[in-house]
Design a protein around this motif. Sequence first.
Motif, PDB file in Angstrom:
ATOM      1  N   GLY A 183      36.292  31.205  26.722  1.00 61.33           N
ATOM      2  CA  GLY A 183      37.548  31.395  26.004  1.00 61.33           C
ATOM      3  C   GLY A 183      38.415  32.438  26.661  1.00 61.33           C
ATOM      4  O   GLY A 183      38.349  32.673  27.864  1.00 61.33           O
ATOM      5  N   GLU A 184      39.262  33.110  25.878  1.00 63.66           N
ATOM      6  CA  GLU A 184      40.181  34.103  26.409  1.00 63.66           C
ATOM      7  C   GLU A 184      39.425  35.329  26.908  1.00 63.66           C
ATOM      8  O   GLU A 184      38.369  35.679  26.397  1.00 63.66           O
ATOM      9  CB  GLU A 184      41.189  34.516  25.333  1.00 63.66           C
ATOM     10  CG  GLU A 184      42.104  33.388  24.884  1.00 63.66           C
ATOM     11  CD  GLU A 184      43.118  33.857  23.868  1.00 63.66           C
ATOM     12  OE1 GLU A 184      43.054  35.041  23.469  1.00 63.66           O
ATOM     13  OE2 GLU A 184      43.963  33.051  23.471  1.00 63.66           O
ATOM     14  N   GLY A 185      39.991  35.982  27.906  1.00 61.72           N
ATOM     15  CA  GLY A 185      39.362  37.179  28.451  1.00 61.72           C
ATOM     16  C   GLY A 185      38.827  36.930  29.846  1.00 61.72           C
ATOM     17  O   GLY A 185      38.581  35.788  30.245  1.00 61.72           O
ATOM     18  N   GLU A 186      38.649  38.009  30.594  1.00 59.30           N
ATOM     19  CA  GLU A 186      38.232  37.916  31.984  1.00 59.30           C
ATOM     20  C   GLU A 186      36.727  37.837  32.168  1.00 59.30           C
ATOM     21  O   GLU A 186      36.245  37.493  33.236  1.00 59.30           O
ATOM     22  CB  GLU A 186      38.745  39.147  32.765  1.00 59.30           C
ATOM     23  CG  GLU A 186      40.249  39.203  32.952  1.00 59.30           C
ATOM     24  CD  GLU A 186      40.758  38.140  33.913  1.00 59.30           C
ATOM     25  OE1 GLU A 186      39.944  37.562  34.665  1.00 59.30           O
ATOM     26  OE2 GLU A 186      41.967  37.879  33.902  1.00 59.30           O
ATOM     27  N   TYR A 187      35.948  38.137  31.135  1.00 59.81           N
ATOM     28  CA  TYR A 187      34.531  38.394  31.329  1.00 59.81           C
ATOM     29  C   TYR A 187      33.659  37.166  31.085  1.00 59.81           C
ATOM     30  O   TYR A 187      34.123  36.133  30.617  1.00 59.81           O
ATOM     31  CB  TYR A 187      34.095  39.571  30.443  1.00 59.81           C
ATOM     32  CG  TYR A 187      34.991  40.769  30.648  1.00 59.81           C
ATOM     33  CD1 TYR A 187      35.049  41.402  31.885  1.00 59.81           C
ATOM     34  CD2 TYR A 187      35.820  41.229  29.622  1.00 59.81           C
ATOM     35  CE1 TYR A 187      35.887  42.488  32.093  1.00 59.81           C
ATOM     36  CE2 TYR A 187      36.657  42.309  29.822  1.00 59.81           C
ATOM     37  CZ  TYR A 187      36.700  42.931  31.064  1.00 59.81           C
ATOM     38  OH  TYR A 187      37.535  43.998  31.282  1.00 59.81           O
ATOM     39  N   GLY A 231      42.119  31.346  42.482  1.00 64.19           N
ATOM     40  CA  GLY A 231      43.411  31.753  41.945  1.00 64.19           C
ATOM     41  C   GLY A 231      43.536  33.245  41.678  1.00 64.19           C
ATOM     42  O   GLY A 231      44.269  33.653  40.763  1.00 64.19           O
ATOM     43  N   GLY A 232      42.846  34.058  42.465  1.00 66.14           N
ATOM     44  CA  GLY A 232      42.919  35.508  42.279  1.00 66.14           C
ATOM     45  C   GLY A 232      42.096  36.026  41.119  1.00 66.14           C
ATOM     46  O   GLY A 232      42.232  37.190  40.718  1.00 66.14           O
ATOM     47  N   LYS A 233      41.207  35.195  40.592  1.00 65.68           N
ATOM     48  CA  LYS A 233      40.383  35.569  39.439  1.00 65.68           C
ATOM     49  C   LYS A 233      39.640  36.885  39.665  1.00 65.68           C
ATOM     50  O   LYS A 233      39.588  37.743  38.780  1.00 65.68           O
ATOM     51  CB  LYS A 233      39.390  34.431  39.159  1.00 65.68           C
ATOM     52  CG  LYS A 233      38.150  34.815  38.354  1.00 65.68           C
ATOM     53  CD  LYS A 233      38.484  35.111  36.919  1.00 65.68           C
ATOM     54  CE  LYS A 233      37.213  35.479  36.151  1.00 65.68           C
ATOM     55  NZ  LYS A 233      37.510  35.825  34.754  1.00 65.68           N
ATOM     56  N   TRP A 234      39.071  37.055  40.854  1.00 66.97           N
ATOM     57  CA  TRP A 234      38.167  38.196  41.060  1.00 66.97           C
ATOM     58  C   TRP A 234      38.908  39.503  41.298  1.00 66.97           C
ATOM     59  O   TRP A 234      38.362  40.576  41.072  1.00 66.97           O
ATOM     60  CB  TRP A 234      37.171  37.857  42.165  1.00 66.97           C
ATOM     61  CG  TRP A 234      36.451  36.588  41.833  1.00 66.97           C
ATOM     62  CD1 TRP A 234      36.480  35.406  42.516  1.00 66.97           C
ATOM     63  CD2 TRP A 234      35.633  36.351  40.678  1.00 66.97           C
ATOM     64  NE1 TRP A 234      35.741  34.459  41.867  1.00 66.97           N
ATOM     65  CE2 TRP A 234      35.209  35.001  40.738  1.00 66.97           C
ATOM     66  CE3 TRP A 234      35.231  37.135  39.600  1.00 66.97           C
ATOM     67  CZ2 TRP A 234      34.393  34.430  39.758  1.00 66.97           C
ATOM     68  CZ3 TRP A 234      34.425  36.568  38.619  1.00 66.97           C
ATOM     69  CH2 TRP A 234      34.012  35.235  38.706  1.00 66.97           C
ATOM     70  N   VAL A 235      40.155  39.411  41.734  1.00 63.02           N
ATOM     71  CA  VAL A 235      40.991  40.616  41.786  1.00 63.02           C
ATOM     72  C   VAL A 235      41.266  41.105  40.367  1.00 63.02           C
ATOM     73  O   VAL A 235      41.117  42.295  40.059  1.00 63.02           O
ATOM     74  CB  VAL A 235      42.316  40.337  42.515  1.00 63.02           C
ATOM     75  CG1 VAL A 235      43.216  41.572  42.485  1.00 63.02           C
ATOM     76  CG2 VAL A 235      42.064  39.905  43.948  1.00 63.02           C
ATOM     77  N   LEU A 246      30.651  31.687  43.096  1.00 68.17           N
ATOM     78  CA  LEU A 246      31.716  32.368  42.361  1.00 68.17           C
ATOM     79  C   LEU A 246      32.576  31.385  41.585  1.00 68.17           C
ATOM     80  O   LEU A 246      33.023  31.690  40.468  1.00 68.17           O
ATOM     81  CB  LEU A 246      32.571  33.188  43.327  1.00 68.17           C
ATOM     82  CG  LEU A 246      31.856  34.376  43.993  1.00 68.17           C
ATOM     83  CD1 LEU A 246      32.812  35.134  44.900  1.00 68.17           C
ATOM     84  CD2 LEU A 246      31.256  35.314  42.950  1.00 68.17           C
ATOM     85  N   SER A 247      32.789  30.199  42.119  1.00 71.16           N
ATOM     86  CA  SER A 247      33.550  29.189  41.375  1.00 71.16           C
ATOM     87  C   SER A 247      32.800  28.758  40.126  1.00 71.16           C
ATOM     88  O   SER A 247      33.410  28.500  39.071  1.00 71.16           O
ATOM     89  CB  SER A 247      33.838  27.982  42.270  1.00 71.16           C
ATOM     90  OG  SER A 247      34.735  28.319  43.308  1.00 71.16           O
ATOM     91  N   MET A 248      31.483  28.687  40.223  1.00 67.73           N
ATOM     92  CA  MET A 248      30.670  28.384  39.049  1.00 67.73           C
ATOM     93  C   MET A 248      30.829  29.475  37.991  1.00 67.73           C
ATOM     94  O   MET A 248      30.954  29.195  36.791  1.00 67.73           O
ATOM     95  CB  MET A 248      29.203  28.234  39.465  1.00 67.73           C
ATOM     96  CG  MET A 248      28.234  27.980  38.323  1.00 67.73           C
ATOM     97  SD  MET A 248      27.537  29.506  37.615  1.00 67.73           S
ATOM     98  CE  MET A 248      26.522  30.072  38.992  1.00 67.73           C
ATOM     99  N   LEU A 249      30.846  30.739  38.421  1.00 63.85           N
ATOM    100  CA  LEU A 249      31.020  31.848  37.480  1.00 63.85           C
ATOM    101  C   LEU A 249      32.425  31.830  36.870  1.00 63.85           C
ATOM    102  O   LEU A 249      32.591  32.131  35.687  1.00 63.85           O
ATOM    103  CB  LEU A 249      30.762  33.178  38.184  1.00 63.85           C
ATOM    104  CG  LEU A 249      29.324  33.426  38.637  1.00 63.85           C
ATOM    105  CD1 LEU A 249      29.220  34.753  39.366  1.00 63.85           C
ATOM    106  CD2 LEU A 249      28.367  33.407  37.445  1.00 63.85           C
ATOM    107  N   ARG A 250      33.432  31.497  37.672  1.00 67.95           N
ATOM    108  CA  ARG A 250      34.791  31.384  37.125  1.00 67.95           C
ATOM    109  C   ARG A 250      34.836  30.340  36.018  1.00 67.95           C
ATOM    110  O   ARG A 250      35.421  30.570  34.950  1.00 67.95           O
ATOM    111  CB  ARG A 250      35.783  31.017  38.222  1.00 67.95           C
ATOM    112  CG  ARG A 250      37.198  30.731  37.678  1.00 67.95           C
ATOM    113  CD  ARG A 250      38.081  30.078  38.709  1.00 67.95           C
ATOM    114  NE  ARG A 250      37.489  28.911  39.328  1.00 67.95           N
ATOM    115  CZ  ARG A 250      37.375  27.718  38.758  1.00 67.95           C
ATOM    116  NH1 ARG A 250      37.828  27.515  37.527  1.00 67.95           N
ATOM    117  NH2 ARG A 250      36.814  26.710  39.412  1.00 67.95           N
ATOM    118  N   ALA A 251      34.198  29.188  36.269  1.00 69.94           N
ATOM    119  CA  ALA A 251      34.175  28.130  35.260  1.00 69.94           C
ATOM    120  C   ALA A 251      33.457  28.598  33.995  1.00 69.94           C
ATOM    121  O   ALA A 251      33.870  28.275  32.878  1.00 69.94           O
ATOM    122  CB  ALA A 251      33.505  26.880  35.831  1.00 69.94           C
TER     123      ALA A 251
END
Length: 253
Positions: free
Chosen positions: A195-199, A236-240, A184-189
């Motif tokens: 760029g901007e956006g959650e996806y 940092g709460g990314k997945w919420v 999941l940390s790899m996906l966050r990176a």
Amino acid sequence: MPTDIIFLDIRTALPVPTSPNTWKIRLTLNYKRLQYRTQWCSTTAIESTCKPLGIPPTGIKPDGAPHYTLPAIIDRTNPEHPVYLSDSLPIIEYLEKTYPSPPGKELFPAHTKAFQSIFNNVVMPKLYLALQDLGISALHKAKMPGDQKDFEARILARTGKHWESLEKQGDERENSFKALQGTLSMLRAACEKSGEGEYLMGRQISFADLALCSWFITIKTTSPDDIWARIISWDGGKWVRYVDSFQEWMAVH
């Protein structure tokens, strides 16, 4: 345009569905704002429901018999030529081709097929393995009482092991959590590099996001106090934020 689609989903013991594969279709239908109705089906009745409706099997059982799975849809928008489909990726590809998303909202943007194929065939299997290693008991508990034996039999046929023996315990469980956190940390990176956006592609939702969010929904609904409780403390709460961004497309009709 008005559509007439029947979506076959799996009934559960919880107030909401829990299959990540059927969630992909529900998110797609809602995201594209297509009109549909849900036909609920127990896992023990999938074959007896799909076969007479003309819905195709998705594989072959070890004994050579056809294997029926959900999700499935029947698109009766053109009553003279109804479409019967099973398996999540072919269904989503069909819906995207038949009811195209507007520019900037395509689920399969140009030049992303290689990325989406790698994600679906390399990353998602890691997440499904984590779900097995950490949450198979939660998945079992979410099944309707009459479907639990079927779940146990399918796990035994697929793995050759009793379902309870597949869930990791002790140090092995902690190692599985560490592996999941790394993925999941790899996906966050990767999201941050877009760029901007959650996806995964920045501001644009793609098929890969539907697959990832569906996995998260399964985790959140079946294991809110264990696996999901850990995930929400990571990155940092990314997945919420990520799952919350899909809220408007998570309605269960």
